[in-house]
Write a protein that holds these residues in place. Structure first.
Motif, PDB file in Angstrom:
ATOM      1  N   TRP A  24      19.683  41.476 -11.044  1.00 49.34           N
ATOM      2  CA  TRP A  24      19.929  40.482  -9.988  1.00 49.34           C
ATOM      3  C   TRP A  24      18.915  39.346 -10.060  1.00 49.34           C
ATOM      4  O   TRP A  24      17.790  39.551 -10.492  1.00 49.34           O
ATOM      5  N   ASP A  27      17.553  33.981  -5.039  1.00 47.34           N
ATOM      6  CA  ASP A  27      18.297  32.795  -4.614  1.00 47.34           C
ATOM      7  C   ASP A  27      17.589  31.509  -5.030  1.00 47.34           C
ATOM      8  O   ASP A  27      16.348  31.459  -5.084  1.00 47.34           O
ATOM      9  N   LYS A  28      18.367  30.486  -5.299  1.00 43.06           N
ATOM     10  CA  LYS A  28      17.796  29.145  -5.442  1.00 43.06           C
ATOM     11  C   LYS A  28      17.507  28.623  -4.035  1.00 43.06           C
ATOM     12  O   LYS A  28      18.357  28.670  -3.159  1.00 43.06           O
ATOM     13  N   VAL A  29      16.279  28.182  -3.827  1.00 41.68           N
ATOM     14  CA  VAL A  29      15.890  27.719  -2.500  1.00 41.68           C
ATOM     15  C   VAL A  29      15.600  26.229  -2.555  1.00 41.68           C
ATOM     16  O   VAL A  29      15.275  25.687  -3.614  1.00 41.68           O
ATOM     17  N   SER A 115      13.708  37.390  -1.217  1.00 37.76           N
ATOM     18  CA  SER A 115      14.250  36.492  -2.249  1.00 37.76           C
ATOM     19  C   SER A 115      15.764  36.325  -2.186  1.00 37.76           C
ATOM     20  O   SER A 115      16.344  35.691  -3.060  1.00 37.76           O
ATOM     21  N   GLY A 116      16.405  36.875  -1.149  1.00 34.81           N
ATOM     22  CA  GLY A 116      17.846  36.652  -0.988  1.00 34.81           C
ATOM     23  C   GLY A 116      18.662  37.934  -1.036  1.00 34.81           C
ATOM     24  O   GLY A 116      18.144  39.025  -1.294  1.00 34.81           O
ATOM     25  N   ARG A 117      19.944  37.783  -0.786  1.00 37.87           N
ATOM     26  CA  ARG A 117      20.851  38.930  -0.731  1.00 37.87           C
ATOM     27  C   ARG A 117      20.987  39.574  -2.108  1.00 37.87           C
ATOM     28  O   ARG A 117      20.913  38.916  -3.141  1.00 37.87           O
ATOM     29  N   THR A 118      21.197  40.896  -2.089  1.00 35.41           N
ATOM     30  CA  THR A 118      21.460  41.676  -3.296  1.00 35.41           C
ATOM     31  C   THR A 118      22.676  42.564  -3.028  1.00 35.41           C
ATOM     32  O   THR A 118      23.188  42.593  -1.892  1.00 35.41           O
ATOM     33  N   ASP A 125      20.797  38.948   5.463  1.00 41.01           N
ATOM     34  CA  ASP A 125      20.732  37.701   4.698  1.00 41.01           C
ATOM     35  C   ASP A 125      19.768  37.774   3.520  1.00 41.01           C
ATOM     36  O   ASP A 125      19.695  36.851   2.704  1.00 41.01           O
ATOM     37  N   LYS A 127      16.670  37.477   3.448  1.00 41.99           N
ATOM     38  CA  LYS A 127      15.583  36.497   3.547  1.00 41.99           C
ATOM     39  C   LYS A 127      14.400  37.068   4.324  1.00 41.99           C
ATOM     40  O   LYS A 127      14.475  38.121   4.952  1.00 41.99           O
TER      41      LYS A 127
END
Length: 492
Positions: A24, A27-29, A115-118, A125, A127
């Motif tokens: 995985w 996320d791009k932030v 770092s975001g959803r997996t 979320d 986050k």
């Protein structure tokens, strides 16, 4: 495009345990920014701290960019949460970027939280908000300075996005943390619950190779592995209790195989001594209260033992008998570890038959009297030096203390070392400064408002918790009454 520094990854978990994770990416932030980098830790890991302090570090530690050689993944695990079993949890808001070897050859995970959803997010979320990220950074580094095995903060990065929580919109952040591994009791429960014995064996052999390499290939290694984990947890929880630390969420997915403290969500340190101290807003029945932590450690280890039964012996009855012996032996392991720490806190280097009662007796003088736990032990060293006034001043009625002090000084007087040396040794294990809850909250509130100065000051202070520092008297005091009943919250 920003040039990313080399990490020289060696990703054994990814390489050897296919089926125990989902590959995985973070996320791009919108606007990652390095907020704080742990330069000393980065250098210990052999990383280019100068390069990581700027945009490159922000990109990597937010999860937005993957450095060469990384193999980012979300780990699969199960777990008992407040006693209820969830067969699939996993990294729902985190990824393991990869593993690096330190300058001394030790293997360390680099892990991003927030770092975001997996695939394991279960509707969340994925986050993290800034406050909880900085809490874990602060408490983890404080625990490290106190000598407690722990995951450590490598970096805190803001993401430039807003995270929506019940209390409103919060600044988003990601914590980069480092651990000997992120293997948990829940990692073994995941495969045991599915009856996947061969994957369970692969995982156990991997854990042994990583944490107990002297057991590789030995007959009975899985039972020995269980014993080792029990020993590490007894030592760890004894350190927690001796320091007045309450983890707050001792679910089986938060108990590491390595014996490191992990996940500082609803944690806190006690001010007044009370076995019933519980701060977590979701621990409504005190399951994870301060004084119950050894019992919960034993309960969690029993769940690990259940998961390993198929590996311990092909004969179910023999496996159960052998594993049960380990679990029933845990209270003694814990008591030995706790008493060793208590003796050090009391300035006792030898062993005498009445030491356990003596150590518990000091706690009994505090219980129910609003006596500050940390300051009482610190002031005891002054009593050894001949001045008991600071200690007696902590008690509204010191009658009970006076009786205990008489017995204590008689016992301590039989030690071979002179009083001054014993008092100095006590100052080396009884901290003057701990992460006082009101100071932590004030630092986090200021940071969320854009002022990092209180956070930095507190972090710097907690890196030398045993030495008195000029002008820092307020950091050694318990919370004022106006602070009220303290509540902590689980999750980022």
């Amino acid at each position: 495009m920003t040039q990313l520094p080399d990490f020289a990854f060696d990703n054994s978990y990814h390489r050897e345990l296919s089926g125990a994770y989902a590959s995985w990416q973070g996320d791009k932030v919108p606007a990652p920014r390095m907020l704080r980098l742990n330069v000393a830790l980065a250098e210990e890991l052999g990383l280019d701290a100068e390069a990581l302090a700027g945009e490159a570090g922000a990109l990597i530690f937010s999860g937005a960019r993957t450095p060469t050689g990384a193999a980012p993944l979300a780990m699969a695990y199960a777990g008992h949460q407040f006693g209820g079993f969830s067969p699939q949890l996993g990294d729902g808001r985190a990824i393991l970027v990869g593993e690096v070897l330190t300058r001394t050859g030790a293997r360390r995970d680099i892990h991003l939280k927030g770092s975001g959803r997996t695939p394991f997010s279960r509707g969340g979320d994925g986050k993290a908000a800034l406050g909880p990220v900085l809490r874990e950074y602060l408490i983890g580094e404080a625990m490290y300075a106190l000598g407690v095995p722990t995951t450590r903060a490598l970096a805190a990065v803001t993401t430039g996005e807003k995270i929506h929580r019940e209390s409103g919109a919060k600044d988003g952040a990601v914590l980069a943390r480092v651990a000997a591994s992120h293997l948990r009791v829940g990692s073994f429960q995941f495969f045991a619950a599915r009856g996947e014995v061969e994957m369970l064996r692969k995982l156990a052999d991997y854990a042994i190779a990583r944490h107990d390499p002297d057991l590789i290939g030995q007959e009975g290694r899985y039972l020995s592995f269980l014993k080792r984990v029990a020993e590490r947890q007894a030592e760890l929880v004894a350190q927690w209790v001796n320091l007045g630390f309450v983890h707050g969420v001792m679910n089986t997915d938060n108990m590491t195989i390595s014996g490191e403290t992990i996940d500082y969500g609803p944690c806190a340190f006690i001010d007044s001594y009370s076995p019933k101290a519980s701060f977590s807003s979701i621990d409504q029945h005190g399951r994870y209260a301060y004084g119950n932590q050894p019992n919960i450690a034993a309960w969690n280890l029993a769940r690990l033992a259940e998961s390993l039964l198929a590996l311990i012996d092909a004969d179910d009855e023999k496996a159960i008998a052998q594993a049960t012996e380990v679990i029933t032996g845990f209270p003694e392991l814990y008591q030995v570890a706790w008493l060793k720490g208590a003796r050090a806190k009391l300035g006792l280097t030898g062993e005498a038959e009445g030491d356990l009662a003596l150590a518990n007796g000091f706690l009994m003088t505090m219980q129910g009297h609003s006596v500050d736990y940390t300051n009482a032990f610190r002031a005891l060293a002054e009593a050894v030096r001949g001045n008991d006034a600071p200690l007696r001043a902590l008690y509204e009625d010191p009658t009970e203390l006076d009786a205990w002090l008489q017995a204590y000084l008689a016992r301590a007087g039989k030690e071979p070392a002179p009083a001054a040396a014993r008092a100095t040794a006590m100052d080396g294990v009884n901290p003057l400064y701990i992460p006082r809850n009101h100071k932590v909250e004030a630092a986090l509130e200021a940071a969320e408002a854009g002022d990092m100065a209180p956070f930095d000051a507190l972090l710097k202070l907690l890196q030398t918790p045993f030495a008195e520092q000029e002008g820092m008297q307020s950091y050694a005091r318990p919370a004022p009454e106006s602070f009220g009943a303290y509540k902590t919250f689980c999750g980022t």
